[in-house]
Design an enzyme around this catalytic site. Structure first.
Site, PDB file in Angstrom:
ATOM      1  N   HIS A   1      51.050  64.611   6.923  1.00  0.00           N
ATOM      2  CA  HIS A   1      51.104  63.234   7.471  1.00  0.00           C
ATOM      3  C   HIS A   1      52.508  62.620   7.613  1.00  0.00           C
ATOM      4  CE1 HIS A   1      50.990  62.616   3.145  1.00  0.00           C
ATOM      5  NE2 HIS A   1      49.686  62.728   3.049  1.00  0.00           N
TER       6      HIS A   1
ATOM      7  N   ASP B   1      48.093  67.145  -2.542  1.00  0.00           N
ATOM      8  CA  ASP B   1      48.027  65.996  -1.632  1.00  0.00           C
ATOM      9  C   ASP B   1      47.330  64.778  -2.229  1.00  0.00           C
ATOM     10  OD1 ASP B   1      48.379  64.844   1.134  1.00  0.00           O
ATOM     11  OD2 ASP B   1      46.225  64.634   0.847  1.00  0.00           O
TER      12      ASP B   1
ATOM     13  N   HIS C   1      39.721  64.988   3.476  1.00  0.00           N
ATOM     14  CA  HIS C   1      39.288  64.727   2.096  1.00  0.00           C
ATOM     15  C   HIS C   1      37.780  64.587   2.082  1.00  0.00           C
ATOM     16  CE1 HIS C   1      43.352  63.971   0.465  1.00  0.00           C
ATOM     17  NE2 HIS C   1      43.612  63.513   1.679  1.00  0.00           N
ATOM     18  N   LEU C   2      37.131  65.507   1.383  1.00  0.00           N
ATOM     19  CA  LEU C   2      35.700  65.355   1.130  1.00  0.00           C
ATOM     20  C   LEU C   2      35.665  64.930  -0.330  1.00  0.00           C
ATOM     21  CD1 LEU C   2      34.551  68.588   2.996  1.00  0.00           C
ATOM     22  CD2 LEU C   2      34.689  66.264   3.860  1.00  0.00           C
ATOM     23  N   ARG C   3      34.620  64.277  -0.760  1.00  0.00           N
ATOM     24  CA  ARG C   3      34.684  63.725  -2.114  1.00  0.00           C
ATOM     25  C   ARG C   3      33.798  64.453  -3.101  1.00  0.00           C
ATOM     26  NH1 ARG C   3      39.499  61.457  -1.323  1.00  0.00           N
ATOM     27  NH2 ARG C   3      39.452  59.465  -0.231  1.00  0.00           N
TER      28      ARG C   3
ATOM     29  N   ASP D   1      43.585  63.502   8.039  1.00  0.00           N
ATOM     30  CA  ASP D   1      43.684  62.876   6.714  1.00  0.00           C
ATOM     31  C   ASP D   1      42.454  61.999   6.442  1.00  0.00           C
ATOM     32  OD1 ASP D   1      44.589  62.284   4.205  1.00  0.00           O
ATOM     33  OD2 ASP D   1      46.344  61.130   4.831  1.00  0.00           O
TER      34      ASP D   1
ATOM     35  N   HIS E   1      43.459  68.870   7.360  1.00  0.00           N
ATOM     36  CA  HIS E   1      43.695  67.894   6.291  1.00  0.00           C
ATOM     37  C   HIS E   1      42.524  66.909   6.222  1.00  0.00           C
ATOM     38  CE1 HIS E   1      46.969  65.366   4.114  1.00  0.00           C
ATOM     39  NE2 HIS E   1      45.760  65.001   3.709  1.00  0.00           N
TER      40      HIS E   1
ATOM     41  N   ASN F   1      41.949  66.896  -4.069  1.00  0.00           N
ATOM     42  CA  ASN F   1      41.993  65.733  -4.969  1.00  0.00           C
ATOM     43  C   ASN F   1      40.618  65.111  -5.182  1.00  0.00           C
ATOM     44  OD1 ASN F   1      41.922  64.679  -2.359  1.00  0.00           O
ATOM     45  ND2 ASN F   1      43.127  62.873  -2.893  1.00  0.00           N
TER      46      ASN F   1
HETATM   47  O1  DOR Z   1      45.695  57.333   2.337  1.00  0.00           O
HETATM   48  C1  DOR Z   1      45.518  58.359   1.693  1.00  0.00           C
HETATM   49  N1  DOR Z   1      44.320  58.637   1.120  1.00  0.00           N
HETATM   50  N2  DOR Z   1      46.540  59.202   1.533  1.00  0.00           N
HETATM   51  C2  DOR Z   1      46.456  60.256   0.724  1.00  0.00           C
HETATM   52  O2  DOR Z   1      47.425  60.977   0.626  1.00  0.00           O
HETATM   53  C3  DOR Z   1      45.241  60.515  -0.068  1.00  0.00           C
HETATM   54  C4  DOR Z   1      44.066  59.914   0.570  1.00  0.00           C
HETATM   55  C5  DOR Z   1      42.838  59.852  -0.317  1.00  0.00           C
HETATM   56  O3  DOR Z   1      42.499  60.864  -0.929  1.00  0.00           O
HETATM   57  O4  DOR Z   1      42.179  58.811  -0.363  1.00  0.00           O
END
Ligand code: DOR
Length: 437
Positions: free
Chosen positions: A245, A165, A76-78, A318, A74, A108
């Site tokens: 999470h 997510d 997150h890359l942007r 996360d 889990h 996302n």
């Molecule tokens: O705190 C979070 N940030 N929870 C999430 O589910 C998404 C994530 C984000 O993409 O910043």
């Protein structure tokens, strides 16, 4: 000893304590690596120490722990969209620095990863990354929760799971169809459990501290209502669901009960949810603003119990990079999320292993073979002919977290100044050293 295999070895990890939960190996040994794979695991006839001294390719790992390469299911890359916060490349450097050899990135982004082409884009970019990257694709188009993505296409392009997510799949019928389709392809749906009508415009856990600070709360039940729904839908469809999470005692209890019924439910919690409580927000530190929010001591105890009794299968970061400009605002306006790839291992060792919540084997399983089995990755085990993805841990090193030193492009961590024990000493991806302390 197999001499041909010895000859081919390009790198030998000598004398480390090998912990491989899948094979139940917990012994000092030598690992021979060649052509990106594990050639041999020797626990009986170890290379004599004087030979290690004079060889380039034999690394002396006495006092270190060798585990399968850590997997973060889990992250997150942007990229695409917010490359100023993290790219696939910078995220991969952050990952190997934290000991991760395999990471799964959430969809996302801007635009979201919700079709075959965008999944292909991730894998194209992943070719130059320092670790292995897997794509988790959106379950619904545009993450809007209205229309399913073309699941057959995205699975064909290599997506290992589907998830919206960052948001829940709010419509129960859509969730049902997502589960039914995912079942056909034997991939899990990863659910961000949040009843939006209950979380509303909350910014932290609803409770004593939120009242004290005068901040709007997100009650634990906002998560639990959706966990309960997902369990019923998993039972109804027979599909695999993974709860992301997990943060509350109520969720842990529901999942424990579902597992007792042998439903196909798995789940993860994060290092920040088992290390911190909502007390961390007393300074209005926006770096501790995360969704789901940091909860109470009682919830943290329940998470630890769930980790201990196997209710919680995985530990996932996360990792959610955000820019300083976005976080350096009043609490209400800041986005949710914190970076976690470079502190996860230290927190697991300091908070779980050192405090006797989990033995090493269990902790390692939750970071390796368990996520690998859920996502069906060819990873997470130390086995002959498997890719040589390995993490070597210095279990004794004491260090102080300094977000300025992170390799991640973003610095939004609430753990700055925290003293942690244990760090990745070497991160090896397909036989190549990608990080060395
Ligand atoms: O705190 C979070 N940030 N929870 C999430 O589910 C998404 C994530 C984000 O993409 O910043």
């Amino acid at each position: 000893m197999n001499r041909t295999k010895h000859k081919q070895a390009e790198l030998i990890l000598a004398g480390g304590l090998i912990i491989d939960p899948a094979s139940k190996l917990n012994k000092i040994g030598d690992i021979y690596i060649g052509e990106g794979k594990i050639l041999k695991i020797e626990t009986k006839k170890l290379i004599p120490k004087h030979k290690i001294k004079f060889s380039h390719e034999i690394l002396n790992l006495y006092g270190k722990i060798i585990t399968p390469g850590l997997i973060d299911m889990h992250t997150h890359l942007r990229e695409p969209g917010r490359e100023d916060e993290e790219t696939i490349y910078t995220g991969s450097i952050s990952a190997v620095t934290g000991g991760f050899t395999n990471i799964c990135c959430m969809p996302n982004t801007q635009p979201p990863i919700d079709n075959q082409e965008s999944v292909k884009f991730i894998y194209e970019k992943a070719k130059t990354a320092r670790c292995k990257i897997y794509s988790i694709a959106a379950a619904t188009k545009g993450l809007k929760g209205e229309e399913l993505t073309e699941i057959a296409d995205i699975v064909k392009a290599g997506a290992v799971a589907i998830s919206d997510d960052g948001r829940p799949i709010y419509n129960s019928a859509i969730m049902r169809y997502a589960l039914e389709y995912s079942k056909m392809y034997d991939i899990p749906v990863i659910s961000h459990c949040e009843d939006l009508s209950l979380s509303a415009d909350g910014v932290m856990n609803e409770g004593y501290i939120s009242t004290l600070l005068g901040l709007r709360g997100i009650p634990g039940v906002a998560e639990e209502v959706m966990v309960a729904r997902e369990i019923r839908l998993a039972e109804f469809t027979g599909a695999r669901i993974h709860i992301a999470h997990v943060s509350t005692e109520g969720s842990v209890n529901l999942i424990r009960e579902a597992k007792r019924k042998k439903l196909k439910i798995t789940c993860e919690t994060t290092p920040h949810h088992f290390s911190l409580t909502d007390e961390a927000l007393k300074t209005f530190d926006t770096n501790a603003k995360v969704n789901p929010p940091l909860r109470t001591k009682r919830d943290v105890e329940a998470l630890k119990k769930g980790l201990k009794d196997g209710t919680i299968d995985c530990i996932a970061t996360d990792h959610a990079p955000h820019s300083i400009e976005e976080k350096d605002v009043e609490f209400d306006a800041a986005p949710f999320g914190l970076v976690g790839l470079e502190t996860a291992l230290g927190l697991v060792i300091t908070e779980l292993i050192e405090k006797n919540i989990l033995p090493w084997t269990e902790a390692v399983a939750k970071l390796t073979v368990n996520p690998s089995r859920i996502l069906k990755l060819n990873a997470g085990e130390i086995k002959i002919d498997m890719p040589a993805d390995l993490t070597v841990i210095d279990p004794d090193i004491m260090w102080t977290v300094d977000p300025e030193e992170f390799k991640s492009k973003s610095k939004n961590s609430p753990f700055g100044g925290e003293k942690l024990k244990g760090k990745a000493y070497l991160t090896i991806v397909e036989g190549k050293i990608m990080h060395q302390l």
